[in-house]
Design an enzyme around this catalytic site. Structure first.
Site, PDB file in Angstrom:
ATOM      1  N   ARG A 126     -17.151  98.672  13.717  1.00  0.00           N
ATOM      2  CA  ARG A 126     -18.458  97.975  12.902  1.00  0.00           C
ATOM      3  C   ARG A 126     -17.994  98.212  11.650  1.00  0.00           C
ATOM      4  NH1 ARG A 126     -23.628 100.570  12.018  1.00  0.00           N
ATOM      5  NH2 ARG A 126     -24.620  99.154  10.998  1.00  0.00           N
ATOM      6  N   HIS A 130     -17.448  95.167   9.211  1.00  0.00           N
ATOM      7  CA  HIS A 130     -18.375  95.033   7.832  1.00  0.00           C
ATOM      8  C   HIS A 130     -17.527  95.168   6.823  1.00  0.00           C
ATOM      9  CE1 HIS A 130     -22.224  95.570   9.986  1.00  0.00           C
ATOM     10  NE2 HIS A 130     -21.536  94.883  10.772  1.00  0.00           N
ATOM     11  N   TRP A 269     -24.699  96.288  25.027  1.00  0.00           N
ATOM     12  CA  TRP A 269     -24.614  94.554  25.049  1.00  0.00           C
ATOM     13  C   TRP A 269     -23.856  95.095  26.753  1.00  0.00           C
ATOM     14  CZ3 TRP A 269     -24.182  95.900  20.250  1.00  0.00           C
ATOM     15  CH2 TRP A 269     -24.402  95.547  19.617  1.00  0.00           C
TER      16      TRP A 269
END
Length: 374
Positions: A126, A130, A269
């Site tokens: 991540r 990002h 998820w």
């Protein structure tokens, strides 16, 4: 038996046709990844922004008010000084040097204790995403080149909540390998996270330099999980991605989980949040999703177990005609997903980096830890 000792055998099982989805639900171990192509033939030339004693060591990034002429002059001088330092010490990092950094990242990813299913991999991925996803092709600003998430206010942007964990983990490696720039370290970490968690090979090139606070992009350039298809397209089209690449990049949600104290959302998820698979797409179509009744932001949960979540931006992939076409293809064909994700992710990691800065004429394929041991 230790985690590392039988990781390679589990990877090989995972690649076989008999590896069932049910096995993924009960295992957080990683499968074997694909063979690496030959390394690039050329890695000569001076690395402009490896960070040497000046930039990569982090000395320069906090010195001057970036809006001033002095800051611009200082930036140029520091880059030149870094280059001169490399010549003086006759140190030009090779693929082998970057492989050592990769190996250290892989070790640190596994050394997460009780943090998020025992792996820093998802949060490190991540960070790379990002740090790169702020690119604006119209202005040429943002992207991974200057590693500006080291500064406020970017580090405090809502979309970056919780990424201090990944930056702190990477800082330990930066202290060990002070010559590497933060931009190269973070993006290489993203590659290591994907590959070490059973994902596809991702080609990667070094060459990013560390910039100043003035290089920081404005807030609002990263996706807002509460939005729909128009918002998603606005965000990704701004970077230069098409619908197919958008859907492929969304597949990174196979890893990790949301935290209420960060994004406000909650849950993983997939049933195997530390293994890179195409289950994210499979679950979108195979499970029945209902809106969760709770005090948090609007999100979906699987009706059967109520243990999984999907964001509004995830569910859009089953509703938008163009997105759905690619999402269904990836649900049906893991090899296709791996191929397309690898290409899109490699592109993402290079956004905002001038071509002349890259060291290798061809991108390198870094070997996983298991491949090196086999």
């Amino acid at each position: 038996m230790s985690f590392t000792a039988f990781r390679a055998s589990l990877r090989r099982q995972a690649l076989s046709a008999s590896f069932k989805r049910a096995e993924l639900r009960t295992s957080s171990f990683r499968k074997y990844s694909t063979e690496a192509p030959p390394a690039a033939k050329s890695n000569t030339g001076l690395y402009v922004g490896l960070g040497a004693v000046v930039l990569g060591g982090g000395v320069a990034y906090y010195l001057y008010d970036s809006s001033s002429d002095t800051a611009k002059a200082t930036s140029t001088a520091l880059k030149s000084a870094a280059q001169s330092a490399k010549v003086a010490t006759n140190f030009v990092p090779t693929k082998a040097d970057y492989q050592k950094v990769y190996n250290r990242i892989a070790e640190v990813i596994d050394d997460a204790g009780d943090y998020d299913n025992g792996s820093f991999g998802p949060v490190v991925l991540r960070l790379a995403w990002h740090a790169s996803g702020t690119y604006d092709k119209a202005t040429g600003t943002g992207g991974s080149n200057y590693a500006t998430m080291r500064f406020q206010p970017e580090s405090l942007h809502g979309a970056n909540a919780g990424l201090h964990v990944a930056r702190e983990v990477m800082e330990k490696i930066k202290q060990e390998f002070s010559w590497i720039s933060y931009g190269d370290l973070w993006t290489l970490a993203g590659v290591a996270a994907v590959q070490e968690m059973a994902g596809p090979k991702v080609p990667w090139r070094p060459g990013r330099i560390d910039g100043f606070e003035s290089h920081s992009p404005p807030d609002g350039r990263l996706p807002d999980a509460s939005q729909g298809a128009p918002h998603i397209r606005d965000i990704f089209y701004r970077m230069g991605f098409d619908d197919q690449e958008i859907v492929a990049l969304c597949g990174a949600h196979a890893l990790g989980r949301c935290h209420t104290d960060r994004s406000g959302y909650d849950g993983p998820w997939t049933f195997s949040p530390t293994m890179f698979t195409n289950d994210y797409y499979k679950l979108l179509f195979d499970e029945k999703w209902v809106w969760r009744k709770w005090n948090g932001p609007k999100q979906l949960e699987d009706k059967k177990t109520k243990s999984l979540m999907m964001l509004p931006t995830d569910y859009v992939l089953t509703q938008d005609k163009s997105f759905k076409k690619y999402a269904k293809a990836y649900a049906d064909d893991v090899d296709l997903f791996f191929k397309d994700f690898s290409a899109a992710f490699a592109k993402l990691l290079e956004l905002g980096v001038p071509t002349q800065q890259f060291v290798a004429s061809e991108a390198w394929i870094m070997q996983t830890v298991d491949e090196q041991k086999s």
